[in-house]
Motif scaffolding. Structure first.
Motif, PDB file in Angstrom:
ATOM      1  N   LEU A 107       0.982  -1.076  -0.025  1.00 24.98           N
ATOM      2  CA  LEU A 107       0.189  -0.078  -0.168  1.00 24.98           C
ATOM      3  C   LEU A 107       0.659   1.387  -0.096  1.00 24.98           C
ATOM      4  O   LEU A 107       2.017   1.327   0.443  1.00 24.98           O
ATOM      5  CB  LEU A 107      -1.041   0.074   1.285  1.00 24.98           C
ATOM      6  CG  LEU A 107      -1.838  -1.257   1.294  1.00 24.98           C
ATOM      7  CD1 LEU A 107      -2.564  -1.117   2.809  1.00 24.98           C
ATOM      8  CD2 LEU A 107      -2.720  -1.438   0.273  1.00 24.98           C
ATOM      9  N   PRO A 109       1.183   4.422   1.934  1.00 26.64           N
ATOM     10  CA  PRO A 109       0.593   4.912   3.211  1.00 26.64           C
ATOM     11  C   PRO A 109      -0.053   6.134   3.174  1.00 26.64           C
ATOM     12  O   PRO A 109      -0.657   6.619   3.973  1.00 26.64           O
ATOM     13  CB  PRO A 109       2.006   4.577   4.218  1.00 26.64           C
ATOM     14  CG  PRO A 109       2.964   3.753   3.615  1.00 26.64           C
ATOM     15  CD  PRO A 109       2.679   4.016   2.236  1.00 26.64           C
ATOM     16  N   ASN A 116      -5.906   3.891  -2.547  1.00 22.83           N
ATOM     17  CA  ASN A 116      -5.006   2.670  -2.489  1.00 22.83           C
ATOM     18  C   ASN A 116      -6.055   1.536  -3.057  1.00 22.83           C
ATOM     19  O   ASN A 116      -5.417   0.614  -3.806  1.00 22.83           O
ATOM     20  CB  ASN A 116      -4.808   2.216  -0.975  1.00 22.83           C
ATOM     21  CG  ASN A 116      -3.657   2.861  -0.861  1.00 22.83           C
ATOM     22  OD1 ASN A 116      -2.578   2.200  -1.093  1.00 22.83           O
ATOM     23  ND2 ASN A 116      -3.446   3.918  -0.215  1.00 22.83           N
ATOM     24  N   VAL A 156      -3.899   5.623   4.931  1.00 21.82           N
ATOM     25  CA  VAL A 156      -3.537   4.304   5.160  1.00 21.82           C
ATOM     26  C   VAL A 156      -2.417   4.359   6.533  1.00 21.82           C
ATOM     27  O   VAL A 156      -2.326   3.580   7.321  1.00 21.82           O
ATOM     28  CB  VAL A 156      -3.020   3.793   4.000  1.00 21.82           C
ATOM     29  CG1 VAL A 156      -2.269   2.455   4.296  1.00 21.82           C
ATOM     30  CG2 VAL A 156      -4.201   3.302   2.988  1.00 21.82           C
ATOM     31  N   ARG A 164      -4.935  -2.265   7.411  1.00 13.76           N
ATOM     32  CA  ARG A 164      -4.318  -2.347   6.337  1.00 13.76           C
ATOM     33  C   ARG A 164      -4.430  -3.581   5.405  1.00 13.76           C
ATOM     34  O   ARG A 164      -4.483  -3.439   4.248  1.00 13.76           O
ATOM     35  CB  ARG A 164      -2.760  -1.987   6.339  1.00 13.76           C
ATOM     36  CG  ARG A 164      -2.397  -0.557   6.967  1.00 13.76           C
ATOM     37  CD  ARG A 164      -1.024  -0.381   7.167  1.00 13.76           C
ATOM     38  NE  ARG A 164      -0.806   0.673   8.018  1.00 13.76           N
ATOM     39  CZ  ARG A 164       0.521   1.445   7.949  1.00 13.76           C
ATOM     40  NH1 ARG A 164       1.405   1.092   7.202  1.00 13.76           N
ATOM     41  NH2 ARG A 164       0.708   2.558   8.695  1.00 13.76           N
TER      42      ARG A 164
END
Length: 511
Positions: A107, A109, A116, A156, A164
């Motif tokens: 991902l 962040p 995402n 995220v 996550r």
């Protein structure tokens, strides 16, 4: 013999007659000096959960990366719906309907949850601008389907590891997939989140999506899968019908031998109190927590994700400042304001995320092991390589580390061997108290057994061990005493020899 939940025998028999949706035939992949895959064949039927098992380094992730286009096979063929395909990259794999949900989170962040989830396929307005209203609405529906309590607009970087992972899973629901690969999807999830994930998997099955499910957790494998394929040393060792096999048979195929029966060491006379916390509190994370760990015992800390387990460990180690309470070492109150303070008082912490918090992945095994002792392996500002080598040689042998060389970057090691490097790094400081958070997360069954044995040996040698784990069998099998946490408070304390699973579940559930 075990049966599959939620599927009748008639349904299983009907699926068994279907032509393969995906067929991997004779795939071989070699990296410099290593044959990662050796003539591997595997097929997945529509609506089937096909489990893929093997120790770390057996070739599971490499095979899935070939399927998803991250690697190109040296030899072999892949057929999807009976047609040969050549997957040149992840984008083409998704276009074909092949979605890989990674074990290691991939991902961004600093971006939002919605960005995402739809990364690479953001909804557009006229002139190419992102349609944020549609983006957040669509992402919100996916989060609702997954039972998530965070917002599509959240960054995220503000989410827990478990949340996550749910975002990573949400990516698979964006497309209309034909094949979805789940690589250790529950490693960070709570029991409640697992239930939601399993429901998502069953809904995908109902849509005739083929599922490849990679996990080290046997209960999940026997709950979800119809068939199990086992890899060892890059080769297929067998494909089994789940309802017609046992965990022992699967384990023998995985490691080439039967596991030694798991048993805890016999109870020993308790040593002196090595670590004690009294009334320890830290904001809303945990309140008024008191417990002790004696020399020579393993105390397990068990609770749902978010119960405050990791935060307690980080506070003891000086990574968080407590609001109230005290920490005692050998009966004396100590002030711990930073990790160096904790180390000076003989406390070590092997963290939950070894890759993000415990290791420098690009560095060698030797350099990682000496990181916690730079003052003792340097002279006048220069590293003493012979002193570093002595540390590595000692703990590589003691921990039975499997690495081609001390020069090998730890990123190239299996999960179990990475954990051994983390432990070697901290054992080199000669701690009196070892806090180990999720010691076998993402580790195969053979390496788990080795880590559990090591923890017991450390305790037998007089070390006080505080072990945090999300796995009940691990807590019950390794601990002498068990602390049950619920919503940041110590709910109960149990003797591991007499506690029942029901009592433990009730305690961590607030019942």
């Amino acid at each position: 013999m075990r049966t599959l939940a939620h599927h009748t025998q008639a349904e299983l028999a009907e699926r068994a007659t279907r032509a393969p949706l995906l067929h991997i035939d004779g795939v071989t992949k070699t990296f410099p000096g290593v044959k990662a895959l050796d003539d591997v064949s595997l097929d997945v039927r529509a609506g089937e959960v096909h489990a893929l098992l093997g120790e770390n380094g057996a070739g599971k992730s490499t095979l899935m990366k070939v399927l998803a286009g991250n690697h190109q096979a040296d030899r072999g063929r892949i057929h999807l719906e009976g047609e040969p395909i050549r997957v040149s990259g992840p984008h083409e794999a998704k276009h074909l309907g092949i979605v890989l949900i990674h074990q290691e989170l991939s991902l961004a962040p600093e971006m939002t949850v919605a960005e995402n989830i739809f990364l690479g396929s953001l909804p557009r307005r006229a002139l190419g601008f992102v349609d944020f209203r549609k983006l957040y609405a669509d992402a919100g529906r996916i989060l609702d389907r997954l039972g998530c309590r965070f917002a599509a607009s959240d960054k995220v970087e503000t989410l827990s590891i478990a949340n996550r992972q749910m975002v990573e899973i949400g990516r698979a629901l964006v497309f209309t997939p034909k094949i979805v690969v789940f690589d250790e999807p529950t490693a960070s999830l709570t029991d409640a989140e697992k239930v939601v994930l399993f429901d998502v998997i069953r809904s995908l099955q109902a849509e005739n999506v083929g599922i490849v499910y990679i996990s080290h957790r046997m209960d999940e494998i026997f709950t979800l899968s119809a068939r199990i394929t086992v890899l060892r040393d890059g080769a297929v060792r067998g494909t089994l019908v789940t309802a017609e096999t046992t965990e022992d048979e699967v384990t023998r195929l995985m490691i080439g031998r039967a596991l030694e029966p798991r048993s805890r060491a016999q109870a020993r006379p308790a040593g002196k109190m090595a670590l004690e916390v009294k009334g320890l509190s830290c904001g809303d994370l945990f309140r008024d927590v008191s417990f002790g760990v004696r020399a020579g015992e393993v105390v397990g800390m068990y609770g749902l994700i978010g119960a405050g387990r990791t935060e307690i460990a980080e506070t003891i180690f000086g990574l968080r400042a407590p609001d109230a309470g005290e920490i005692r070492r050998d009966g004396e109150v100590v002030s711990i304001n930073s990790p160096p303070d904790a180390i000076a008082h003989g406390i070590a912490l092997a963290p939950e995320s070894r890759k993000e918090q415990g290791l420098v992945l690009s560095m060698s095994c030797r350099d990682n092991m000496s990181l916690s002792q730079l003052e003792t392996v340097s002279r006048a500002g220069w590293l003493d390589r012979s002193a570093e080598q002595a540390i590595y040689d000692r703990y590589a042998e003691r921990l039975a580390l499997k690495s081609p060389s001390w020069r090998t970057p730890v990123v190239n090691l299996s999960g179990g061997n990475q954990q051994k490097v983390v432990l070697g790094k901290w054992l080199g400081t000669a701690p009196k108290v070892l806090i180990i958070d999720e010691p076998t997360r993402g580790i195969d069954v053979g390496s788990k057994s080795e880590i559990h044995k090591l923890i017991r040996e450390l305790a037998a040698g007089g070390m006080a061990v505080l072990m945090i784990s999300s796995e009940m069998p691990e807590v019950l099998g390794v601990s002498d005493r068990i602390l049950a946490l619920y919503h940041g408070r110590l709910a109960a304390e149990f003797d591991a020899d007499t506690v029942t699973e029901d009592a433990l579940v009730q305690a961590i559930s607030g019942l």
